[in-house]
Design an enzyme around this catalytic site. Structure first.
Site, short mmCIF file in Angstrom:
data_model
loop_
_atom_site.label_atom_id
_atom_site.label_comp_id
_atom_site.label_asym_id
_atom_site.label_seq_id
_atom_site.Cartn_x
_atom_site.Cartn_y
_atom_site.Cartn_z
N ASP B 9 40.93 46.34 29.34
CA ASP B 9 39.54 46.45 28.90
C ASP B 9 39.19 47.91 28.58
O ASP B 9 39.86 48.83 29.05
CB ASP B 9 38.67 45.93 30.05
CG ASP B 9 37.20 45.91 29.73
OD1 ASP B 9 36.85 45.73 28.54
OD2 ASP B 9 36.39 46.06 30.68
N ASP B 11 35.38 49.32 28.16
CA ASP B 11 34.18 49.78 28.86
C ASP B 11 34.28 49.53 30.35
O ASP B 11 34.43 48.38 30.79
CB ASP B 11 32.94 49.07 28.31
CG ASP B 11 32.81 49.29 26.81
OD1 ASP B 11 33.16 50.39 26.36
OD2 ASP B 11 32.38 48.36 26.11
N ASP B 134 36.78 44.77 34.49
CA ASP B 134 35.83 44.96 35.59
C ASP B 134 34.88 43.77 35.75
O ASP B 134 34.01 43.80 36.62
CB ASP B 134 35.04 46.28 35.41
CG ASP B 134 34.22 46.29 34.13
OD1 ASP B 134 34.69 45.72 33.12
OD2 ASP B 134 33.12 46.87 34.14
#
Lengths: 178, 178
Positions: B9, B11, B134
């Site tokens: 990922d 961000d 996240d």
């Protein structure tokens, strides 16, 4: 029952890139290529000036102004009744195209949500039940069932189920759920 | 032997969006949020003005100027020795971010090829052996093994293997190939 998923390509499948590329290429080179004259050729043999092709594909508004493939809008809307539709387009090679592709989809396919749009490079890690694409480089290695959408460069490939137009795509896929 | 694949990922994992969002949010609202003060809160509870958050995320240059997460560059380069690395970022919700994310990767991660970059919506059809993210919305349904990268909003989630920083990501993954 969970709907089966389809990955649908943009260039050459939802969008008629062939037509627009021929127009730009002819204008820049003075040639008179046509859909008929390039049928059966590879992209490299059809459009031999590869530097020019890259310039065209990197130019502002090229992807934003592509014509929609005949019957594509109604067909995709219809497929959404029985399938979960994802738009999966190789686009990261041409950064200008990224936002243009989202805007183009917003104009012509507003019923496709942003969650279902994937702009990628390689499609090797895309896992859907079906993949509709015009390129062997995507179809040969896809995790789901491949459906080849006819384009000038793939007419001599015979190892995938073929759909010549959007009505044939719908017919092939509806067979699988009937 | 074919290398195993990882979806990484952007961000909150490669890019420190938390830091930059706090700065923009505080500047616009006069609040004094900090990484410590929002720890354990959901994104909605941490940044309550959701309209402002959308404005910030849609603004030019927000994503282009994100700080790189500590040790991310060297760690990803190191992981490439043993794994095939794909960058998989939810981005189609914010069209301005698309080209900016490619440019950002080009600046900080020039060793990632365009073929290995995926800008998507939902990550449900991404099939890699590992996913580093996240968000539970991505990790809970991913096809490979999930690794949760610590962020303020996920510190109370305990159902995934956790990495608190990039050194821990490398340690977790290198265990799997040793």
């Amino acid at each position: 029952m969970k709907k089966k998923s389809i990955a649908i390509d943009m260039d050459g499948v939802l969008a008629d890139i062939e037509l627009q590329l021929i127009e730009h290429y002819n204008k820049a080179t003075g040639k008179s290529l046509s859909k008929e004259s390039i049928e059966g050729l590879s992209e490299e043999d059809a459009f031999t000036d590869r530097t020019l092709v890259r310039e065209v594909l990197n130019a502002d508004n090229f992807f934003r102004t592509l014509p929609v493939m005949p019957d594509a809008i109604e067909s995709v809307r219809q497929l959404q009744e029985n399938f979960e539709v994802f738009i999966v387009s190789a686009a990261t090679e041409f950064p200008v195209s990224l936002a243009e592709k989202i805007a183009w989809l917003g104009e012509f396919f507003p019923f496709i949500k942003w969650e279902n749009i994937i702009l990628c490079g390689s499609k090797r890690i895309i896992n859907t039940d079906y993949m509709i694409d015009d390129h062997c480089k995507n179809l040969d290695y896809c995790m789901g069932k491949p459906i080849m959408f006819t384009a000038f460069h793939n007419v001599n490939q015979t190892h995938h189920i073929r759909a010549n137009n959007w009505k044939e795509v719908v017919a092939v896929l509806n067979q699988t759920v009937s």
